[in-house]
Each structure stands twice: as structure tokens, then as C-alpha cells.
Scaffold this motif. Structure first.
Motif, mmCIF file in Angstrom:
data_model
loop_
_atom_site.group_PDB
_atom_site.id
_atom_site.type_symbol
_atom_site.label_atom_id
_atom_site.label_comp_id
_atom_site.label_asym_id
_atom_site.label_seq_id
_atom_site.Cartn_x
_atom_site.Cartn_y
_atom_site.Cartn_z
ATOM 1 N N LEU A 346 0.871 -1.174 0.000
ATOM 2 C CA LEU A 346 0.000 0.000 0.000
ATOM 3 C C LEU A 346 0.904 1.218 0.000
ATOM 4 O O LEU A 346 1.625 1.480 0.967
ATOM 5 C CB LEU A 346 -0.910 -0.003 1.224
ATOM 6 N N ARG A 347 0.892 1.941 -1.089
ATOM 7 C CA ARG A 347 1.754 3.098 -1.257
ATOM 8 C C ARG A 347 0.914 4.347 -1.470
ATOM 9 O O ARG A 347 -0.281 4.271 -1.755
ATOM 10 C CB ARG A 347 2.695 2.883 -2.450
ATOM 11 N N GLY A 348 1.551 5.493 -1.311
ATOM 12 C CA GLY A 348 0.811 6.734 -1.479
ATOM 13 C C GLY A 348 1.709 7.907 -1.788
ATOM 14 O O GLY A 348 2.946 7.823 -1.740
ATOM 15 N N GLU A 349 1.053 9.022 -2.126
ATOM 16 C CA GLU A 349 1.714 10.306 -2.294
ATOM 17 C C GLU A 349 0.854 11.374 -1.653
ATOM 18 O O GLU A 349 -0.388 11.329 -1.732
ATOM 19 C CB GLU A 349 1.929 10.634 -3.777
ATOM 20 N N LEU A 350 1.496 12.353 -1.020
ATOM 21 C CA LEU A 350 0.801 13.455 -0.361
ATOM 22 C C LEU A 350 1.317 14.785 -0.881
ATOM 23 O O LEU A 350 2.522 14.957 -1.092
ATOM 24 C CB LEU A 350 1.009 13.399 1.154
ATOM 25 N N SER A 351 0.385 15.712 -1.087
ATOM 26 C CA SER A 351 0.732 17.071 -1.477
ATOM 27 C C SER A 351 0.134 18.037 -0.463
ATOM 28 O O SER A 351 -1.024 17.880 -0.051
ATOM 29 C CB SER A 351 0.187 17.386 -2.871
ATOM 30 N N ASP A 352 0.907 19.044 -0.079
ATOM 31 C CA ASP A 352 0.417 20.081 0.830
ATOM 32 C C ASP A 352 0.180 21.401 0.114
ATOM 33 O O ASP A 352 -0.180 22.391 0.752
ATOM 34 C CB ASP A 352 1.424 20.293 1.975
ATOM 35 N N ASP A 353 0.376 21.408 -1.210
ATOM 36 C CA ASP A 353 0.273 22.664 -1.954
ATOM 37 C C ASP A 353 -0.625 22.529 -3.179
ATOM 38 O O ASP A 353 -0.317 23.055 -4.248
ATOM 39 C CB ASP A 353 1.658 23.173 -2.344
ATOM 40 N N GLY A 354 -1.714 21.792 -3.021
ATOM 41 C CA GLY A 354 -2.694 21.717 -4.100
ATOM 42 C C GLY A 354 -2.268 20.896 -5.292
ATOM 43 O O GLY A 354 -2.789 21.095 -6.392
ATOM 44 N N ALA A 360 6.372 10.923 -1.411
ATOM 45 C CA ALA A 360 5.977 9.521 -1.386
ATOM 46 C C ALA A 360 5.884 9.006 0.044
ATOM 47 O O ALA A 360 6.648 9.426 0.924
ATOM 48 C CB ALA A 360 6.968 8.678 -2.177
ATOM 49 N N ILE A 361 4.949 8.076 0.284
ATOM 50 C CA ILE A 361 4.818 7.429 1.586
ATOM 51 C C ILE A 361 4.590 5.933 1.373
ATOM 52 O O ILE A 361 4.021 5.510 0.368
ATOM 53 C CB ILE A 361 3.660 8.016 2.426
#
Length: 399
Positions: A346-354, A360-361
């Protein structure tokens, strides 16, 4: 027609195609197949989850011939004994793109939808039940007025900004009519029905669009005006499997159908791999989807911008599959699963700027079968939800 799986693809005879080397992880990756012709892999782990107004986490899944509703007060670490949604047993679809769905009405009612397969192969009915307290459900109803033994499958459930309840699904009534009249008809169609009373009753269904793909999940997200945007895989002439977008008005009628992606995947098959959509507060439409582009089949992220896609790029590796996306303010979260040759991660990506920049997480992994992951929202918080055959249903805060 041959089976298609996510991974490395080849082209031949002008038809896009065939994934190689995935027999070992078939259960982990899920089935992709022509025209919905393969039965879902066992065990059937298709599960949906959502946070209730009180902050607790609910999940719905199949248990034998019943839809079961679970509740967790610790973000999925532990779960209550389930409530039974349908008292009378019936057939239930529970694979990744065609699983029971869950939402909450504006008055707090718990809403559950699912597809009931019928006797004829690849046919079904869209079923719906409501509970005022999350424990006792009313008798399930069939949402659509058309009761022929044909395809009504792959439903999606949502609550609009005004509190209307929307159910949309893949429907083959127009294909059946065209075949009876010996006319050509590409794919299936998208139909939808609205409820104005929290899911107690539904208006007659309305066609959203002709020529949808036959077995990919439909995505629904409310636009900034509260009206629902519906995103689905569409069959554009001559046979390009890209995505289309339409808005549903408060009267249930669909607005203009517009092309949303432009990968131009020409293939006479359905990849069983639907899109996901999230609308940020300022109106940006963030999406993830699976397509073949330039001879390579991948999961993509992009911003749908009225006739073009901004910032399109591949997500994960060449075995990434079944991505989901969510938004909270300027925070954007993408999750997907990806087989590494030994385990499904289970992988992911997060953005804090829209969505301008992502990090990557890594969240979890399993050695066994797994469902598709989901992004959930609770207030300003974003979570991933993932069910696996070995570890069960789990929630993961995204931060």
C-alpha cells in the motif's frame, strides 16, 4: 478476446495489449478482463468505508449472502460485531470495482448500495437500503424502474452538497435495444437516480451518457457548487477507452458530457479499472486513472481542466494498480497498491500545496490477497483504508 492485466504491455495488429508475467500475483492485483467476462477472484474482499458525522469509521462488505456493516471507534484498529443490512439472503457482488458502497445522509441515516447478480451471466440489479440508527435497516429496494434481466451493475453512491442521494451505475438497456434492432452500439451506458428524501425513495432513473465502458467503477465528487460530477471510462469513436465527465443537476438530468482524458487507448476490452476524482475547494479537479499511453499501461495522476489535462504523470511503478484520490483544503492524497514480486504494498503520495508537489509514503504490505485501497476524509484529516485477506480492515492516517 484475451485477458488484460496491469503491467508491461505490447502492441500488435493495431490492438493494444497484453500484460505478461502476472500469474503469480493475479489475486493481489485483481482481474482485468474483456467486457466483464471473468468472475471475481476469491476471496471477495470488496469493501467500502466512510467516516460518520460523529467521527467513527464504518465499513460495508459481503458476508455470504448478506451485506454487513461494521463500526470502529479507533480508526480501524478494532471493529464491532456487524449489523446485517439485508435480512433476507441474496446474491451480492463484492469485487474491487463492483463492491457494496456506503454513505451518510444529511440527517445521519446510514446508506448502503450494492449490486445483486441475477441468474443470467453479467446481469444484475442495483439494490439500496437505509438505516436511521446504523443497526436496523429497512427492507432493501431496487433503485431503477427498469427490471429486465440485463446489466445494471457497478453502482456508485454519493450524497450531494444539497443532501440529495445519488446512485449511478453501468446499464445495458440501450445496448439490448440496439442489438434487437440490429444497430451498432459501443459499450454500455451510465444511468443515475436521485433521492430527495435521504434515500427513502428515488426518482425514475435518467441516462447520463451512452457508450460507457462495460465494467469500470464510476467516480463521483461534488463540485464547488455542491452538484455531483460523474467521471467514468468512456468509449470514444472509433474505440478509444478514455474518460468522460458530466455534472448532474438537482433535477437529476445530466449536463454536457465532456472528454476528460486524452490517452487514446484503442482496445476492444474493459480493463476493470475505474477512475477516482476529488475537487479541491478552489475548484481544481484532481483525478487518478489507469490507461495505456504511448504503448505503456500505467496509473496516472492529473488535473482535469476543461478539455485538457494539466500535470499528467505516471504514479508508482509499472505494477501500480487501483489508485484512489482525496482532497482536504490544499492537501491532496493518492493511494494505490503495487506488487513488488513478493508482497503487495500500500503506497501513497501526499501534497500540501494543491498538487504542485508530492512526497511519497509507504503505508503497509501483505503477502496475500487484497482489496483496492480508498482515501477517506474526516473533517480536515485524510486517511487510507485497506482490506487484506490476512490483516483485515485497517485505517491509516495520512500526514
Amino acid at each position: 478476446m484475451k485477458e488484460i492485466r496491469p503491467g508491461r504491455f505490447l502492441r500488435f495488429a493495431g490492438v493494444a495489449l497484453l500484460a505478461l508475467g502476472f500469474a503469480a500475483n493475479a489475486a493481489a492485483q485483481g482481474h482485468v478482463h474483456p467486457h466483464g467476462s471473468a468472475k471475481p477472484a476469491k476471496p471477495e474482499l470488496g469493501t467500502s468505508a466512510a467516516f460518520a458525522p460523529d467521527g467513527s469509521l464504518y465499513a460495508v462488505s459481503k458476508g455470504g449472502q448478506h451485506v454487513l456493516l461494521y463500526r470502529s471507534t479507533d480508526e480501524g484498529a478494532t471493529w464491532s460485531e456487524p449489523a446485517t443490512v439485508n435480512a433476507a439472503p441474496e446474491a451480492i457482488s463484492a469485487d474491487g470495482d463492483n463492491r457494496p458502497k456506503l454513505a451518510f445522509a444529511r440527517d445521519g441515516g446510514v446508506l448502503v448500495s450494492w449490486t445483486r447478480p441475477l441468474a443470467k451471466p453479467y446481469t444484475g440489479e442495483i439494490r439500496f437500503a437505509r438505516s436511521d440508527d446504523g443497526r436496523q435497516f429497512g427492507e432493501p429496494t431496487t433503485v431503477h424502474r427498469d427490471r429486465r434481466e440485463i446489466t445494471h451493475r457497478f453502482e456508485t453512491l454519493a450524497v450531494t452538497g444539497s443532501g440529495q442521494v445519488l446512485v449511478a451505475w453501468i446499464d445495458k438497456r440501450d445496448l439490448e435495444t440496439a442489438q434487437a434492432d440490429e444497430r451498432e452500439y459501443r459499450g454500455a451506458a451510465v444511468y443515475a437516480a436521485l433521492s430527495d428524501d435521504g434515500g427513502r425513495t428515488f426518482r425514475p432513473e435518467v441516462k447520463v451518457a451512452d457508450h460507457s465502458c462495460e465494467c469500470c467503477r464510476i467516480a463521483i465528487a461534488n463540485d464547488t457548487d455542491g452538484l455531483p460530477l460523474v467521471l467514468w471510462r468512456h468509449v470514444f469513436e472509433p474505440n478509444e477507452r478514455d474518460h468522460a465527465l458530466a455534472k448532474i443537476g438537482p433535477d437529476g438530468a445530466a449536463g454536457e458530457v465532456t472528454r476528460a482524458t486524452f490517452d487514446r487507448w484503442r482496445i476492444d476490452a474493459c480493463p476493470h479499472h475505474g477512475p477516482s476524482l476529488a475537487v479541491a475547494p478552489e475548484g481544481t479537479r484532481h483525478a487518478v486513472w489507469f490507461n495505456e499511453k504511448d504503448g505503456e499501461a500505467r496509473v496516472f495522476y492529473g488535473r482535469l481542466a476543461g478539455g485538457r489535462v494539466e500535470g499528467q504523470r505516471a504514479i508508482g511503478g509499472d505494477r501500480a494498480a487501483h489508485a484512489d484520490i482525496g482532497a482536504s483544503g490544499s492537501r491532496i492524497a493518492i493511494v494505490w497498491k503495487e506488487f513488488d514480486g513478493e508482497r503487495t504494498r500500500l503506497r501513497g503520495e501526499l501534497s500540501d500545496d494543491g498538487g504542485r508537489h508530492f512526497r511519497a509514503i509507504e503505508l503497509a504490505s501483505t503477502a496475500g490477497a487484497s482489496d483496492q485501497p480508498r482515501v477517506l476524509r474526516r473533517g480536515d484529516e485524510l486517511f487510507a483504508f485497506w482490506r487484506t485477506g490476512m490483516e483485515g480492515m485497517k485505517g491509516y492516517e495520512l500526514k
